[in-house]
Design an enzyme around this catalytic site. Structure first.
Site, PDB file in Angstrom:
ATOM      1  N   GLY A 248     -62.026  67.921 -25.688  1.00  0.00           N
ATOM      2  CA  GLY A 248     -63.356  67.741 -26.681  1.00  0.00           C
ATOM      3  C   GLY A 248     -63.877  66.885 -24.353  1.00  0.00           C
ATOM      4  O   GLY A 248     -65.456  66.331 -25.006  1.00  0.00           O
TER       5      GLY A 248
ATOM      6  N   MET B 270     -68.283  61.073 -24.788  1.00  0.00           N
ATOM      7  CA  MET B 270     -66.774  60.827 -23.668  1.00  0.00           C
ATOM      8  C   MET B 270     -66.530  61.430 -23.069  1.00  0.00           C
ATOM      9  O   MET B 270     -65.493  61.441 -21.911  1.00  0.00           O
ATOM     10  CB  MET B 270     -66.234  60.439 -24.981  1.00  0.00           C
ATOM     11  CG  MET B 270     -66.397  58.772 -25.281  1.00  0.00           C
ATOM     12  SD  MET B 270     -66.739  57.849 -24.746  1.00  0.00           S
ATOM     13  CE  MET B 270     -64.819  57.867 -23.637  1.00  0.00           C
TER      14      MET B 270
ATOM     15  N   LYS C 140     -63.246  76.009 -28.986  1.00  0.00           N
ATOM     16  CA  LYS C 140     -63.410  77.496 -28.219  1.00  0.00           C
ATOM     17  C   LYS C 140     -63.152  77.809 -26.660  1.00  0.00           C
ATOM     18  O   LYS C 140     -64.266  77.363 -25.873  1.00  0.00           O
ATOM     19  CB  LYS C 140     -64.636  77.526 -28.734  1.00  0.00           C
ATOM     20  CG  LYS C 140     -64.894  77.720 -30.722  1.00  0.00           C
ATOM     21  CD  LYS C 140     -65.825  77.904 -30.729  1.00  0.00           C
ATOM     22  CE  LYS C 140     -66.515  77.791 -32.607  1.00  0.00           C
ATOM     23  NZ  LYS C 140     -67.777  78.364 -33.039  1.00  0.00           N
TER      24      LYS C 140
ATOM     25  N   THR D 148     -60.452  60.287 -30.860  1.00  0.00           N
ATOM     26  CA  THR D 148     -61.197  61.019 -32.191  1.00  0.00           C
ATOM     27  C   THR D 148     -61.227  59.758 -33.542  1.00  0.00           C
ATOM     28  O   THR D 148     -60.051  59.354 -33.638  1.00  0.00           O
ATOM     29  CB  THR D 148     -60.537  62.333 -32.490  1.00  0.00           C
ATOM     30  OG1 THR D 148     -61.040  63.605 -31.613  1.00  0.00           O
ATOM     31  CG2 THR D 148     -61.574  63.179 -34.261  1.00  0.00           C
TER      32      THR D 148
ATOM     33  N   GLY E  78     -60.231  53.708 -32.520  1.00  0.00           N
ATOM     34  CA  GLY E  78     -61.495  54.057 -32.903  1.00  0.00           C
ATOM     35  C   GLY E  78     -62.359  54.307 -31.934  1.00  0.00           C
ATOM     36  O   GLY E  78     -63.517  54.128 -32.084  1.00  0.00           O
ATOM     37  N   ASN E  79     -60.922  52.813 -30.804  1.00  0.00           N
ATOM     38  CA  ASN E  79     -62.528  52.474 -29.705  1.00  0.00           C
ATOM     39  C   ASN E  79     -61.786  51.875 -28.607  1.00  0.00           C
ATOM     40  O   ASN E  79     -60.687  50.962 -29.362  1.00  0.00           O
ATOM     41  CB  ASN E  79     -63.521  51.322 -30.373  1.00  0.00           C
ATOM     42  CG  ASN E  79     -64.603  50.833 -29.323  1.00  0.00           C
ATOM     43  OD1 ASN E  79     -64.770  50.237 -28.229  1.00  0.00           O
ATOM     44  ND2 ASN E  79     -66.329  51.059 -29.747  1.00  0.00           N
TER      45      ASN E  79
ATOM     46  N   HIS F 157     -75.272  53.686 -33.602  1.00  0.00           N
ATOM     47  CA  HIS F 157     -74.472  54.406 -32.908  1.00  0.00           C
ATOM     48  C   HIS F 157     -75.896  55.386 -32.541  1.00  0.00           C
ATOM     49  O   HIS F 157     -76.810  56.087 -33.361  1.00  0.00           O
ATOM     50  CB  HIS F 157     -73.287  55.720 -33.187  1.00  0.00           C
ATOM     51  CG  HIS F 157     -71.903  54.626 -32.648  1.00  0.00           C
ATOM     52  ND1 HIS F 157     -71.585  54.162 -33.321  1.00  0.00           N
ATOM     53  CD2 HIS F 157     -71.336  54.453 -31.861  1.00  0.00           C
ATOM     54  CE1 HIS F 157     -70.549  53.510 -33.212  1.00  0.00           C
ATOM     55  NE2 HIS F 157     -70.462  53.097 -32.044  1.00  0.00           N
TER      56      HIS F 157
ATOM     57  N   LYS G 245     -74.069  60.809 -33.194  1.00  0.00           N
ATOM     58  CA  LYS G 245     -73.106  60.790 -33.727  1.00  0.00           C
ATOM     59  C   LYS G 245     -72.861  61.448 -35.575  1.00  0.00           C
ATOM     60  O   LYS G 245     -73.824  60.956 -36.477  1.00  0.00           O
ATOM     61  CB  LYS G 245     -72.166  59.494 -33.909  1.00  0.00           C
ATOM     62  CG  LYS G 245     -71.173  59.040 -33.983  1.00  0.00           C
ATOM     63  CD  LYS G 245     -71.006  58.013 -34.226  1.00  0.00           C
ATOM     64  CE  LYS G 245     -69.665  57.555 -34.465  1.00  0.00           C
ATOM     65  NZ  LYS G 245     -68.183  58.185 -33.591  1.00  0.00           N
TER      66      LYS G 245
END
Length: 258
Positions: free
Chosen positions: A10, A15, A38, A90, A114-115, A146, A150
């Protein structure tokens, strides 16, 4: 100390870009792979972007993943086969996907959060303690803001805080999940935990947990000003995971919060 071979999945996301920058300035890591879901003909930091394959991750010690749930599961399949460690940043997993992550953790070390911020994880810890200390008279809700890009809501961090409330009551979050609001100026308390998510501008992250008895209100909050605090936390997690046995870990394990 030998440098840790790092892969970032990613890598073109917000991030991912911050992780590339932070890892280049961190003497503990050597960036060996950058991936997207991809194929893209591009180089970053002298590394050709690739897709998630066994060959791509072959020389990697740990993969940091900030993608989407289906991509994360594909990465875990590969990592499990190659016995590679994975840090998952993620968010947006459903219950079935969470169960699959737990299954993969039986063969490889996985840290999922998550954080990755120290402050947010401290907030989660304080949320659990507060929830445990208060009786049923106190109702709770979670508010988060956010940036407009997002997509998922509530955020992974908001759900972490909801879990902190539930854990304080020795209950399951899914059984306490209330209504999920999006872009509401105000939202009510309920017998279950209600969530309100705001998406606007380029805000990095704001979170607030509120407990109310009708006689008083208790507020716990955190605001992020620099995305580097998340990437620094992810790199700390990656380094910590190197010597761990297979299992599903969290930032709470890393920070030794009991």
């Amino acid at each position: 100390m030998k440098k840790i071979n790092l892969a970032i999945s990613g890598c073109l996301g917000r991030m991912g870009q911050q992780l590339i920058k932070s890892s280049k300035n961190n003497k503990n890591f050597k960036l060996t792979a950058l991936t997207e879901n991809k194929a893209i003909s591009k180089k970053i930091a002298g590394i050709k972007l690739d897709v998630n394959t066994e060959q791509t991750f072959k020389k990697t010690d740990v993969i940091i993943d900030f993608t989407v749930p289906n991509c994360t599961l594909d990465i875990l399949k590969i990592a499990s086969k190659l016995k590679k460690r994975v840090v998952i940043g993620t968010t947006g997993f459903n219950q079935k996907e969470e169960a699959l992550i737990k299954k993969f953790s039986k063969t490889i070390p996985i840290l999922k959060a998550g954080n990755m911020s120290l402050g947010v994880n401290l907030l989660m810890y304080l949320t659990e303690i507060t929830s445990k200390s208060l009786n049923e008279e106190y109702l709770s809700k979670v508010f988060e803001v956010h940036h407009k890009h997002k997509k998922d809501y509530p955020s992974g961090t908001a759900l972490m805080l909801g879990k902190g409330i539930a854990d304080g009551k020795n209950k399951n979050l899914y059984n306490l999940m209330g209504k999920k609001f999006l872009n509401k100026k105000s939202f009510p308390y309920g017998k279950k935990i209600n969530f309100n998510s705001i998406r606007k501008g380029e805000i990095i992250g704001e979170h607030e947990v509120t407990f109310s008895s009708g006689k008083e209100i208790i507020k716990l909050n955190h605001e992020a000003f620099d995305r580097a605090l998340y990437s620094d936390g992810a790199l700390t997690a990656a380094k910590w995971l190197i010597n761990k046995k297979p299992g599903l870990y969290s930032m709470r394990d890393l920070l030794n919060f009991r």
